[in-house]
Design a protein around this motif. Structure first.
Motif, PDB file in Angstrom:
ATOM      1  N   PRO A  77       8.613  -8.739  -2.036  1.00 58.61           N
ATOM      2  CA  PRO A  77       8.793  -7.356  -2.494  1.00 58.61           C
ATOM      3  C   PRO A  77       8.231  -7.146  -3.894  1.00 58.61           C
ATOM      4  O   PRO A  77       8.264  -8.053  -4.735  1.00 58.61           O
ATOM      5  CB  PRO A  77      10.322  -7.175  -2.475  1.00 58.61           C
ATOM      6  CG  PRO A  77      10.880  -8.549  -2.520  1.00 58.61           C
ATOM      7  CD  PRO A  77       9.884  -9.433  -1.844  1.00 58.61           C
ATOM      8  N   ARG A  78       7.705  -5.947  -4.127  1.00 53.69           N
ATOM      9  CA  ARG A  78       7.169  -5.620  -5.453  1.00 53.69           C
ATOM     10  C   ARG A  78       8.268  -5.611  -6.500  1.00 53.69           C
ATOM     11  O   ARG A  78       8.057  -5.999  -7.647  1.00 53.69           O
ATOM     12  CB  ARG A  78       6.457  -4.259  -5.389  1.00 53.69           C
ATOM     13  CG  ARG A  78       5.818  -3.810  -6.673  1.00 53.69           C
ATOM     14  CD  ARG A  78       4.833  -2.683  -6.442  1.00 53.69           C
ATOM     15  NE  ARG A  78       5.392  -1.597  -5.662  1.00 53.69           N
ATOM     16  CZ  ARG A  78       6.132  -0.606  -6.169  1.00 53.69           C
ATOM     17  NH1 ARG A  78       6.405  -0.583  -7.472  1.00 53.69           N
ATOM     18  NH2 ARG A  78       6.587   0.357  -5.398  1.00 53.69           N
ATOM     19  N   GLY A  94      13.540  -3.481  -0.983  1.00 54.33           N
ATOM     20  CA  GLY A  94      12.507  -3.241  -1.982  1.00 54.33           C
ATOM     21  C   GLY A  94      11.152  -3.050  -1.329  1.00 54.33           C
ATOM     22  O   GLY A  94      10.899  -3.578  -0.247  1.00 54.33           O
ATOM     23  N   ALA A  96       7.203  -3.376  -0.380  1.00 55.29           N
ATOM     24  CA  ALA A  96       6.233  -4.474  -0.312  1.00 55.29           C
ATOM     25  C   ALA A  96       5.121  -4.239  -1.330  1.00 55.29           C
ATOM     26  O   ALA A  96       4.903  -3.126  -1.811  1.00 55.29           O
ATOM     27  CB  ALA A  96       5.647  -4.568   1.093  1.00 55.29           C
ATOM     28  N   ARG A  97       4.389  -5.294  -1.629  1.00 56.73           N
ATOM     29  CA  ARG A  97       3.273  -5.176  -2.564  1.00 56.73           C
ATOM     30  C   ARG A  97       2.055  -4.523  -1.920  1.00 56.73           C
ATOM     31  O   ARG A  97       1.182  -4.002  -2.617  1.00 56.73           O
ATOM     32  CB  ARG A  97       2.890  -6.557  -3.102  1.00 56.73           C
ATOM     33  CG  ARG A  97       3.986  -7.194  -3.929  1.00 56.73           C
ATOM     34  CD  ARG A  97       3.627  -8.587  -4.392  1.00 56.73           C
ATOM     35  NE  ARG A  97       4.749  -9.208  -5.058  1.00 56.73           N
ATOM     36  CZ  ARG A  97       5.009  -9.093  -6.363  1.00 56.73           C
ATOM     37  NH1 ARG A  97       4.196  -8.384  -7.127  1.00 56.73           N
ATOM     38  NH2 ARG A  97       6.063  -9.674  -6.897  1.00 56.73           N
ATOM     39  N   THR A 103       9.396  -4.965   6.766  1.00 54.96           N
ATOM     40  CA  THR A 103      10.042  -4.600   5.514  1.00 54.96           C
ATOM     41  C   THR A 103      10.998  -5.710   5.102  1.00 54.96           C
ATOM     42  O   THR A 103      11.410  -6.535   5.923  1.00 54.96           O
ATOM     43  CB  THR A 103      10.815  -3.277   5.650  1.00 54.96           C
ATOM     44  OG1 THR A 103      11.802  -3.426   6.690  1.00 54.96           O
ATOM     45  CG2 THR A 103       9.885  -2.125   5.995  1.00 54.96           C
ATOM     46  N   PHE A 104      11.367  -5.719   3.837  1.00 56.63           N
ATOM     47  CA  PHE A 104      12.350  -6.663   3.325  1.00 56.63           C
ATOM     48  C   PHE A 104      13.719  -5.997   3.378  1.00 56.63           C
ATOM     49  O   PHE A 104      13.870  -4.841   2.963  1.00 56.63           O
ATOM     50  CB  PHE A 104      11.995  -7.082   1.901  1.00 56.63           C
ATOM     51  CG  PHE A 104      10.658  -7.758   1.810  1.00 56.63           C
ATOM     52  CD1 PHE A 104      10.539  -9.102   2.122  1.00 56.63           C
ATOM     53  CD2 PHE A 104       9.519  -7.052   1.458  1.00 56.63           C
ATOM     54  CE1 PHE A 104       9.290  -9.733   2.066  1.00 56.63           C
ATOM     55  CE2 PHE A 104       8.285  -7.664   1.402  1.00 56.63           C
ATOM     56  CZ  PHE A 104       8.171  -9.014   1.708  1.00 56.63           C
TER      57      PHE A 104
END
Length: 219
Positions: A77-78, A94, A96-97, A103-104
């Protein structure tokens, strides 16, 4: 009574000294919605306290924390930022980059993992475990070691082959870290389980590390 929790950068609590040093050196806090803003928003949506409070507690402890990219999961996650409380237990953890196929998420048991389509794979038993794993990955990348890459089902044989012991702090589920006297092993099974393809399992083996115990203590 609403439970008040201090942010991880202010009170690292039960994290290992290694993870505390990692957060102190590399953790950055960004401004995001507060826990109380989330409570007001989700109460207006008619969601029950039992669903809202785990999200609010996550936001108090982890909200806005940004860490360096991880080796797997397209960097992770970013930043950690609760969102997307759904009809199911848990919430998005959060953004993602980049453009990910998953997804997280944190589930109703506090486990950290990845979610895509109808599939959910917990990587670690806690958010603390994810951060401990990120700290270990950052440490391993900086150590003078011989590094090997393994993929597919043979990944599962490596801990026994090298006589390794689990690193308990990472609270490993699909993902684990193992260690020996001069060896570290990172095992990543999240994407393999999410997409139903054992060939996606990945392991990084770090060997020939002098004074590994000292490195692990100091971080």
């Amino acid at each position: 009574m609403v439970r008040r929790v201090r942010h991880i950068l202010d009170a690292p609590g039960r994290l290992s000294p290694r993870a505390r040093a990692y957060l102190a050196a590399h953790g950055v806090r960004h401004q995001v919605w507060t826990a109380d803003q989330h409570r007001r928003h989700w109460h207006r949506q008619g969601r029950p306290d039992a669903a809202i409070e785990p999200l609010a507690e996550f936001q108090m402890r982890w909200g806005g924390l940004a860490l360096p990219p991880t080796a797997e999961y397209d960097g992770g996650p970013r930043l950690l930022d609760a969102a997307a409380l759904t009809e199911h237990d848990g919430f998005a953890a959060g953004p993602a980059r980049g453009a990910n196929a998953y997804t997280f998420r944190v589930d109703g048991q506090g486990r950290f993992g990845i979610h895509g389509g109808d599939a959910w794979v917990p990587l670690h038993g806690s958010v603390d475990g994810w951060v401990e794993a990120a700290a270990l990955g950052h440490l391993a990348a900086a150590l003078p070691a011989d590094v090997g890459l393994a993929t597919g089902p043979r990944v599962d044989e490596l801990p026994e082959r090298y006589g390794l012991r689990r690193v308990r702090e990472v609270d490993g589920l699909a993902d684990e870290w193992w260690h020996g006297d001069r060896t570290l092993l990172a095992v990543h099974r999240g994407e393999a389980r999410l997409f139903g393809n054992p060939a996606y399992q990945t392991a990084y083996l770090y060997t020939g590390i002098d004074d590994l115990a000292g490195h692990l203590r100091a971080g």
